[in-house]
Design an enzyme around this catalytic site. Structure first.
Site, PDB file in Angstrom:
ATOM      1  N   ASP A  26      -4.481   0.658  -9.559  1.00 26.69           N
ATOM      2  CA  ASP A  26      -5.568   0.169  -9.761  1.00 26.69           C
ATOM      3  C   ASP A  26      -5.657   0.253 -11.326  1.00 26.69           C
ATOM      4  O   ASP A  26      -6.412  -0.391 -11.319  1.00 26.69           O
ATOM      5  CB  ASP A  26      -6.466   1.322  -9.533  1.00 26.69           C
ATOM      6  CG  ASP A  26      -6.094   2.165  -7.796  1.00 26.69           C
ATOM      7  OD1 ASP A  26      -5.917   0.980  -7.049  1.00 26.69           O
ATOM      8  OD2 ASP A  26      -6.699   3.127  -7.177  1.00 26.69           O
TER       9      ASP A  26
ATOM     10  N   GLU B 123       0.476  -1.525   0.476  1.00 24.82           N
ATOM     11  CA  GLU B 123       0.314  -0.073   0.212  1.00 24.82           C
ATOM     12  C   GLU B 123       0.698   1.866  -0.243  1.00 24.82           C
ATOM     13  O   GLU B 123       1.560   1.822   0.466  1.00 24.82           O
ATOM     14  CB  GLU B 123      -1.313   0.204   1.267  1.00 24.82           C
ATOM     15  CG  GLU B 123      -2.465   0.449   0.964  1.00 24.82           C
ATOM     16  CD  GLU B 123      -2.982  -0.745   0.241  1.00 24.82           C
ATOM     17  OE1 GLU B 123      -3.216   0.006  -1.034  1.00 24.82           O
ATOM     18  OE2 GLU B 123      -3.262  -1.273   0.525  1.00 24.82           O
TER      19      GLU B 123
ATOM     20  N   SER C 190     -11.930   0.446  -5.704  1.00 24.27           N
ATOM     21  CA  SER C 190     -10.857   1.423  -7.261  1.00 24.27           C
ATOM     22  C   SER C 190     -12.235   1.585  -8.039  1.00 24.27           C
ATOM     23  O   SER C 190     -12.347   1.246  -9.764  1.00 24.27           O
ATOM     24  CB  SER C 190     -10.138   0.565  -7.887  1.00 24.27           C
ATOM     25  OG  SER C 190      -8.787   0.683  -6.971  1.00 24.27           O
ATOM     26  N   SER C 191     -13.037   2.146  -7.676  1.00 22.79           N
ATOM     27  CA  SER C 191     -14.135   1.916  -8.569  1.00 22.79           C
ATOM     28  C   SER C 191     -13.792   3.151 -10.130  1.00 22.79           C
ATOM     29  O   SER C 191     -14.457   3.090 -10.887  1.00 22.79           O
ATOM     30  CB  SER C 191     -15.229   2.667  -7.561  1.00 22.79           C
ATOM     31  OG  SER C 191     -15.376   4.129  -7.046  1.00 22.79           O
TER      32      SER C 191
ATOM     33  N   THR D 154       2.602   2.266  -1.995  1.00 21.84           N
ATOM     34  CA  THR D 154       4.068   1.895  -2.539  1.00 21.84           C
ATOM     35  C   THR D 154       4.529   1.602  -4.033  1.00 21.84           C
ATOM     36  O   THR D 154       5.295   2.145  -5.031  1.00 21.84           O
ATOM     37  CB  THR D 154       4.908   0.189  -2.414  1.00 21.84           C
ATOM     38  OG1 THR D 154       3.405  -0.393  -2.375  1.00 21.84           O
ATOM     39  CG2 THR D 154       4.840  -0.109  -0.836  1.00 21.84           C
TER      40      THR D 154
ATOM     41  N   GLU E  23      -6.641   9.813 -14.101  1.00 23.35           N
ATOM     42  CA  GLU E  23      -7.072  10.281 -13.061  1.00 23.35           C
ATOM     43  C   GLU E  23      -6.277  11.380 -12.370  1.00 23.35           C
ATOM     44  O   GLU E  23      -6.487  12.179 -11.421  1.00 23.35           O
ATOM     45  CB  GLU E  23      -6.631   9.226 -12.002  1.00 23.35           C
ATOM     46  CG  GLU E  23      -6.395   9.218 -10.712  1.00 23.35           C
ATOM     47  CD  GLU E  23      -8.213   8.124 -10.270  1.00 23.35           C
ATOM     48  OE1 GLU E  23      -8.263   7.306 -10.708  1.00 23.35           O
ATOM     49  OE2 GLU E  23      -8.509   8.932  -9.010  1.00 23.35           O
TER      50      GLU E  23
HETATM   51  C1  GLA Z   1      -5.022   4.779  -4.452  1.00 24.18           C
HETATM   52  C2  GLA Z   1      -4.353   5.048  -5.064  1.00 24.18           C
HETATM   53  C3  GLA Z   1      -2.914   3.887  -5.430  1.00 24.18           C
HETATM   54  C4  GLA Z   1      -2.206   3.412  -4.169  1.00 24.18           C
HETATM   55  C5  GLA Z   1      -3.618   2.934  -3.305  1.00 24.18           C
HETATM   56  C6  GLA Z   1      -2.403   3.467  -2.391  1.00 24.18           C
HETATM   57  O1  GLA Z   1      -5.712   3.352  -3.856  1.00 24.18           O
HETATM   58  O2  GLA Z   1      -4.689   5.098  -6.565  1.00 24.18           O
HETATM   59  O3  GLA Z   1      -2.619   4.355  -7.220  1.00 24.18           O
HETATM   60  O4  GLA Z   1      -1.556   4.835  -4.430  1.00 24.18           O
HETATM   61  O5  GLA Z   1      -4.135   3.937  -3.133  1.00 24.18           O
HETATM   62  O6  GLA Z   1      -1.609   1.338  -1.992  1.00 24.18           O
END
Ligand code: GLA
Length: 389
Positions: free
Chosen positions: A179, A31, A133-134, A33, A167
């Site tokens: 995502d 996470e 991740s909608s 990363t 995004e």
């Molecule tokens: C969100 C972001 C990703 C990632 C995560 C954390 O989902 O869209 O790019 O940084 O947070 O791991």
């Protein structure tokens, strides 16, 4: 029918020319990363966004969706003036599909006058604001639909990059690539082990079903936005930490370098750095554990990841901690918050026979703390974006 086809037929003329879809994702581990050039291990889930597309002759793009009653329509040639500074009359949901169209034309150097106009109808069953991740699901489905329709020939990695550009620049959220890559590359019963520097991806078998395990999502209902606040602050701390260490990204700092890092920086920056450095190592350890011992062996890594996000990166909230603790007390193999944090969902890896018990325990713990009831469901590692019809 997918919902998107019905929406298309009730808002445009006739039947769509095609239907595309892309999934949401759960991040198993790794996470924050991704924007540190590090490692992540997400998988695509069965909840998807569908896009029904029809062509039109007037060079315009019109989007309708299950998110809002109103359609949004602009000329393709006007997109260049809409972004990156979003024009205030474009509602937020529409910046995702229109931002993808804009980013796709720009990435391929395509003259908007050379491609057909389109009607898009978007229907999604990926929960919004749950950290699943909608947004990447919308971006992936629209990118796949337009790439095919406009015959742009981009591969999946390039489409993921287009989604991220939308995004970052159209929506304005300073997120990484995880995502979009998960949504594009997902495979049934497998996770995607991604090196976010090289974008090299390998498929890692999860084997949840064979091990008698299920992945439970506990959506706290606490909403978050990565376009504002904490996410960008964490990213800035990581960049500061990398600069102090004299490296391009925290990917280049190892666990053995941490004592030196501690000497060089303030306590808060150090703890942000320690999360990233140890989390990268946990992703590598999880991949090894999955390959050598299977999914029952990763519980401690999931828990260590959660503790690091709670204590060092400070992106958890009381509801997420409660979900993790309740799941573990009810017998989960492992649990952690997933996604960007500040709300959203926790995941718990649970033996099939314990799923009900874990869900009941989480519901009871939320009630006892005075939190609104969480939404809970199981997710199945699923295929990535593609054409459906
Ligand atoms: C969100 C972001 C990703 C990632 C995560 C954390 O989902 O869209 O790019 O940084 O947070 O791991």
């Amino acid at each position: 029918m997918t919902g998107a086809a019905e929406l298309f037929e009730s808002t445009a003329n006739g039947a769509p020319a095609g239907i595309w879809s892309a999934p949401g994702r759960v991040n198993l581990i790794g996470e924050h990363t991704d924007y540190n050039d590090g490692f992540v291990l997400p998988f695509a889930i069965q909840q998807r966004t569908h896009v029904a597309l029809g062509t039109r002759e007037d060079g315009r793009i019109r989007v309708v969706s299950t998110f809002d009653a109103d359609a949004v329509e602009v000329g393709l040639a006007e997109l260049e003036a809409l972004f990156p500074a979003r024009r205030s009359d474009v509602p937020e949901w529409a910046t995702y599909p229109l931002g993808v169209a804009w980013a796709l034309l720009r990435a391929t150097g395509t003259d908007p006058a050379s491609v057909t106009g389109v009607d898009l109808a978007i229907a999604s069953d990926v929960p919004i604001g749950a950290g699943l991740s909608s947004s990447a699901a919308i971006e992936g489905a629209v990118a796949a639909a337009l790439n095919d329709t406009w015959r742009l020939g981009l591969d999946r990695v390039a489409l993921a990059q287009v989604g991220r550009t939308a995004e970052n620049e159209a929506v304005g959220a300073p997120t990484g690539i995880m995502d979009q890559m998960a949504s594009m590359l997902g495979r049934a019963d497998a996770a995607i082990f991604l090196d976010c520097r090289s974008l090299e991806a390998s498929v890692i078998d999860l084997g949840f079903a064979d091990a008698g395990l299920q992945l439970v999502v506990i959506d706290t209902g606490v909403k978050h936005s990565h376009a504002t606040g904490g996410y960008g602050e964490r990213r800035a701390s990581c960049e500061r930490g990398a600069a102090i260490m004299g490296v391009p990204a925290l990917r280049d700092v190892s666990v053995a370098d941490l004592p030196r890092a501690e000497q060089l920086m303030d306590d808060e920056t150090f703890r942000r750095v320690r999360h990233i450095v140890t989390e990268n190592q946990r992703v590598l350890d999880t991949v090894t554990a999955l390959r050598e011992h299977g999914p029952r062996s990763i519980g401690d890594l999931l828990l260590a990841s959660h503790a690091s996000m709670r204590d060092d990166f400070e992106i958890s909230v009381a509801e997420l901690d409660t979900a993790v603790e309740a799941a573990m007390a009810a017998g989960a193999v492992g649990a952690r918050m997933t996604g960007g944090g500040f709300g959203g969902a926790a995941i718990a890896l649970v033996a099939h026979a314990d799923v009900r018990r874990v869900m009941d325990a989480a519901a009871a713990a939320f009630a006892a703390s005075g939190f609104a009831a969480p939404t809970m469901f199981t997710v199945v590692p699923s295929a990535g974006a593609g054409r459906e019809a």
